[in-house]
Design an enzyme around this catalytic site. Sequence first.
Site, PDB file in Angstrom:
ATOM      1  N   GLU A  11       0.887  -1.166   0.000  1.00 13.91           N
ATOM      2  CA  GLU A  11       0.000   0.000   0.000  1.00 13.91           C
ATOM      3  C   GLU A  11       0.922   1.211   0.000  1.00 13.91           C
ATOM      4  O   GLU A  11       1.490   1.575   1.021  1.00 13.91           O
ATOM      5  CB  GLU A  11      -0.899  -0.087   1.238  1.00 13.91           C
ATOM      6  CG  GLU A  11      -2.156   0.707   1.109  1.00 13.91           C
ATOM      7  CD  GLU A  11      -2.066   1.982   1.912  1.00 13.91           C
ATOM      8  OE1 GLU A  11      -1.626   2.990   1.308  1.00 13.91           O
ATOM      9  OE2 GLU A  11      -2.415   1.962   3.093  1.00 13.91           O
ATOM     10  N   CYS A  71      -2.323   8.717   3.245  1.00 12.23           N
ATOM     11  CA  CYS A  71      -1.969   8.420   1.846  1.00 12.23           C
ATOM     12  C   CYS A  71      -3.149   8.563   0.892  1.00 12.23           C
ATOM     13  O   CYS A  71      -2.949   8.674  -0.309  1.00 12.23           O
ATOM     14  CB  CYS A  71      -1.333   7.046   1.741  1.00 12.23           C
ATOM     15  SG  CYS A  71      -2.380   5.780   2.391  1.00 12.23           S
TER      16      CYS A  71
END
Length: 490
Positions: free
Chosen positions: A260, A294
């Site tokens: 990720e 993020c």
Amino acid sequence: MDQDCTLPELIRNANYIDGVWKPSADSRYFNVTDPATGVAIGQVPDSGVVDARIAVDAAYAAFASWRKVPAKARAQIIKRWNDLVLSRTDELGELISREQGKPLAEGKGEVVYAASYIEWFGEEATRANGDVIPAAVPGRRMFAIKEPVGVVAAITPWNFPAAMIARKIAPALAAGCTVVCKPAEDTPLTSLALVALAEQAGVPRGVINIVTASRESTPEVVDAWLDDPRVRKVTFTGSTPVGKHLARRSADTLKKLSLELGGNAPFIVFEDADIEAAVEGLMVSKFRNAGQTCVCPNRVFVQAAVHDAFVNKLAERVGALKVGPFTDAMSQIGPMINERAIEKIERHVMDAVSRGAKVLVGGRRLPSIGPTYYAPTVLTKANATMTCSSEETFGPVVPITRFETEDEVIAAANDTPFGLAAYFFSQDVRRIWRVADALETGIVGVNEGALAAEAAPFGGVKDSGYGREGSVHGLDDFLHVKYVCQGQLN
Ligand code: SIN
């Protein structure tokens, strides 16, 4: 940890390996600091290759028995872990805020968010169903059985020190895997506290092993795991360059990977949007954890007809944000995690201004509050030549670009190697599906700024990585499929 800590029995300054809290092999330590002041608030082991290897020894040995524990029994342990975490929401929330800097409401919110993944995977543990496949040949039975992949190396980031541990370790345990974990060097205390609660919940020795390391020692620990053939999977949240290193270095042992990685999320406001809702959506998505997320919007595109109305409303909201330490209950924006982070934000804003952006709100450090505070910022006249358009700023900065047409904005939104999240606001149902289909990201928010949920698949495409966390897919990432064919049954 300082004297007034409210959960002293969960503060650990040790690695947890094979069920024992212990120092690193050479008894070195490094400081954990308060990001608001830079003052040390604790110490944890600065581990190296020896610690990394004994952690794998323990996880590898424990795998043989943990994989055989019935799924329901594993689920009960995981659910006990969830209950213990929730029972300490206030203290864990404070610990998160203390070492990570986010406002207290967000720190406590993160505990609940983390627990939602633990609970979810406690439930999913009993649903790792396989298939019975109709056989083409008489006298045969064919099965696809799900099995745990083995020892998992979990490498977690500092921005969500509890949620990322939960989202990686809970599914690993649910699948029957064992874990070696290296938490971020900026925020190891929360991770250690969560593991202390997992121990209390009855996770057997060797099933979770956690090894802390400073920024300098981290490569030694992680590379030892990458090179070890007994580690069968790596799950990582962090930057794209590090993710690519993990993928390259795992190639020789062909580990399964969940990565990720970085994002560069577009946030698009079409002229048919509900402007109030779009402003609210941007506030929620952009300023969570002061923009250190993020999935938070990095580029904001607003259609010409609504540009000024949107910008004016947004500027008012952003200008009213209260910046300060978590100890002030009114704070909505905390410090950046460290000096490197605030320097990057400063560099992005200065570059944008030098290329024609206009600072509408903020645009500067706030030294009167502390060395790592940056004012929530709105920039207009942003364009694709600016560094903030191509790199993730990871701070409270909103660069706004005016656009004319849907085709133009889709091309701009996709003009990035990254593909984690995208957001857009529109009330035209045909446009909604057209744009959702066209955006090259793993996650799309339509008229919504808060997307993450334990039941939903979280992850990206392109340079934002692969694999999914949460949802049924988040369990599958820790399983492989074994085909069993039985013959001679007639
Ligand atoms: C992240 O920033 O890595 C995770 C954010 C989230 O869970 O929403």
